[in-house]
Design an enzyme around this catalytic site. Sequence first.
Site, PDB file in Angstrom:
ATOM      1  N   HIS A  16      44.488  43.293  31.501  1.00 46.21           N
ATOM      2  CA  HIS A  16      43.767  42.406  30.579  1.00 46.21           C
ATOM      3  C   HIS A  16      43.711  42.960  29.159  1.00 46.21           C
ATOM      4  O   HIS A  16      42.888  42.521  28.351  1.00 46.21           O
ATOM      5  CB  HIS A  16      42.352  42.116  31.103  1.00 46.21           C
ATOM      6  CG  HIS A  16      42.336  41.250  32.330  1.00 46.21           C
ATOM      7  ND1 HIS A  16      41.226  41.064  33.112  1.00 46.21           N
ATOM      8  CD2 HIS A  16      43.315  40.494  32.898  1.00 46.21           C
ATOM      9  CE1 HIS A  16      41.522  40.245  34.114  1.00 46.21           C
ATOM     10  NE2 HIS A  16      42.776  39.897  34.016  1.00 46.21           N
ATOM     11  N   TYR A  40      34.154  40.983  19.551  1.00 50.23           N
ATOM     12  CA  TYR A  40      34.964  42.157  19.921  1.00 50.23           C
ATOM     13  C   TYR A  40      34.636  43.367  19.052  1.00 50.23           C
ATOM     14  O   TYR A  40      34.728  44.500  19.531  1.00 50.23           O
ATOM     15  CB  TYR A  40      36.464  41.820  19.908  1.00 50.23           C
ATOM     16  CG  TYR A  40      36.816  40.973  21.115  1.00 50.23           C
ATOM     17  CD1 TYR A  40      36.986  41.564  22.365  1.00 50.23           C
ATOM     18  CD2 TYR A  40      36.894  39.588  21.023  1.00 50.23           C
ATOM     19  CE1 TYR A  40      37.243  40.796  23.489  1.00 50.23           C
ATOM     20  CE2 TYR A  40      37.159  38.811  22.144  1.00 50.23           C
ATOM     21  CZ  TYR A  40      37.331  39.420  23.374  1.00 50.23           C
ATOM     22  OH  TYR A  40      37.564  38.658  24.484  1.00 50.23           O
TER      23      TYR A  40
HETATM   24  P1  OAD Z   1      32.659  40.889  37.313  1.00 48.37           P
HETATM   25  O1  OAD Z   1      31.535  40.961  36.359  1.00 48.37           O
HETATM   26  O2  OAD Z   1      33.150  39.551  37.724  1.00 48.37           O
HETATM   27  O3  OAD Z   1      32.267  41.662  38.658  1.00 48.37           O
HETATM   28  C1  OAD Z   1      31.685  42.922  38.614  1.00 48.37           C
HETATM   29  C2  OAD Z   1      31.744  43.523  39.992  1.00 48.37           C
HETATM   30  O4  OAD Z   1      31.235  44.859  39.918  1.00 48.37           O
HETATM   31  C3  OAD Z   1      30.902  42.810  41.038  1.00 48.37           C
HETATM   32  O5  OAD Z   1      31.606  42.783  42.268  1.00 48.37           O
HETATM   33  C4  OAD Z   1      29.637  43.682  41.154  1.00 48.37           C
HETATM   34  O6  OAD Z   1      29.055  43.631  42.454  1.00 48.37           O
HETATM   35  C5  OAD Z   1      30.247  45.037  40.902  1.00 48.37           C
HETATM   36  N1  OAD Z   1      29.306  46.045  40.369  1.00 48.37           N
HETATM   37  C6  OAD Z   1      28.297  45.905  39.498  1.00 48.37           C
HETATM   38  N2  OAD Z   1      27.696  47.078  39.248  1.00 48.37           N
HETATM   39  C7  OAD Z   1      28.369  48.001  39.978  1.00 48.37           C
HETATM   40  C8  OAD Z   1      28.220  49.416  40.177  1.00 48.37           C
HETATM   41  N3  OAD Z   1      27.279  50.124  39.553  1.00 48.37           N
HETATM   42  N4  OAD Z   1      29.071  50.028  41.030  1.00 48.37           N
HETATM   43  C9  OAD Z   1      30.030  49.323  41.688  1.00 48.37           C
HETATM   44  N5  OAD Z   1      30.213  48.001  41.541  1.00 48.37           N
HETATM   45  C10 OAD Z   1      29.394  47.345  40.707  1.00 48.37           C
HETATM   46  O7  OAD Z   1      33.840  41.803  36.711  1.00 48.37           O
HETATM   47  P2  OAD Z   1      35.390  41.784  37.041  1.00 48.37           P
HETATM   48  O8  OAD Z   1      35.627  41.503  38.482  1.00 48.37           O
HETATM   49  O9  OAD Z   1      35.971  43.007  36.473  1.00 48.37           O
HETATM   50  O10 OAD Z   1      38.515  39.088  32.221  1.00 48.37           O
HETATM   51  O11 OAD Z   1      35.867  40.549  36.182  1.00 48.37           O
HETATM   52  C11 OAD Z   1      37.222  40.204  36.167  1.00 48.37           C
HETATM   53  C12 OAD Z   1      37.588  39.647  34.824  1.00 48.37           C
HETATM   54  O12 OAD Z   1      36.707  38.574  34.490  1.00 48.37           O
HETATM   55  C13 OAD Z   1      37.401  40.598  33.658  1.00 48.37           C
HETATM   56  O13 OAD Z   1      38.486  41.470  33.495  1.00 48.37           O
HETATM   57  C14 OAD Z   1      37.252  39.684  32.500  1.00 48.37           C
HETATM   58  C15 OAD Z   1      36.268  38.736  33.119  1.00 48.37           C
HETATM   59  O14 OAD Z   1      36.097  37.522  32.552  1.00 48.37           O
HETATM   60  C16 OAD Z   1      38.786  38.571  31.013  1.00 48.37           C
HETATM   61  O15 OAD Z   1      37.990  38.585  30.111  1.00 48.37           O
HETATM   62  C17 OAD Z   1      40.158  37.961  30.918  1.00 48.37           C
END
Ligand code: OAD
Length: 240
Positions: A106, A53
């Site tokens: 989160h 972190y």
């Molecule tokens: P993810 O890494 O799971 O998903 C990222 C999303 O962003 C995917 O749908 C990609 O297609 C999309 N993406 C990537 N680049 C992009 C761009 N330039 N423009 C638009 N979209 C793009 O991330 P989260 O869904 O945020 O939690 O993950 C959810 C949670 O899982 C996080 O908050 C974290 C993680 O583990 C904790 O740590 C508790």
Amino acid sequence: MRRLVILTGAGISAESGIPTFRDPGGVWEKYDLEQVATPEGFRRNPDLVHEFYNARRRDLLRVEPNAAHLALAELERSWPGEFLLVTQNVDDLHERAGSRRVIHIHGELLKVRCEVCGRVFRETGKIFTRTPCPFCGKPGGLRPHVVWFGETPFHLEEVYEALIRCELFVAIGTSGTVYPAAGFVEVARRAGAHCVELNLKPAENAHLFHEHRYGPATRVVPEWVREVLEESLSGSGKAL
Ligand code: OAD
């Protein structure tokens, strides 16, 4: 449609230079989630978790909000109805872009919590396992003010209150894999909201949305914001 809830995920900050979690080269390819993002991992090896972190905090201070963050801040300023931005992101790029009503379910990377006295405070530098709490003076109680797997996300009551009333729900840059956030679209749908997905590629729960726009956030978010604002200001379009 005046009551708007927006959910953002790591994809909105990707083009600012913060890696997502599950895309190729993402955080969970480089680090073991069990080690750095669970209470058990923290108990086993707090030095490693603080190191992880500390590095993410340092990286966050080197990046800037992008056009997608800025567009959502502009949308909030101009939106004629209720507006809530819910983010799974622990970065502060929405706030730096000018967003005001932001809920971090989160937690926040630039905040630290003392498990001895319960104080939550802003921290932009490094903390270590034995760093004493600046409030109670006790060492060993500080932890990142982020939600780890197995912990309950923050402010869910407020989020669900908005979801069950919302008329327009938009999920941006999230893979739809982590609950409860991945289930927000179902709550919004049941409330009768029009549900829009803005993403690089379809999320796991893409079938639950009524409308999809795929492409990088810095393009699709400003485009979509321009459209909904035009519709809401003209007073004639489907956004009203
Ligand atoms: P993810 O890494 O799971 O998903 C990222 C999303 O962003 C995917 O749908 C990609 O297609 C999309 N993406 C990537 N680049 C992009 C761009 N330039 N423009 C638009 N979209 C793009 O991330 P989260 O869904 O945020 O939690 O993950 C959810 C949670 O899982 C996080 O908050 C974290 C993680 O583990 C904790 O740590 C508790």
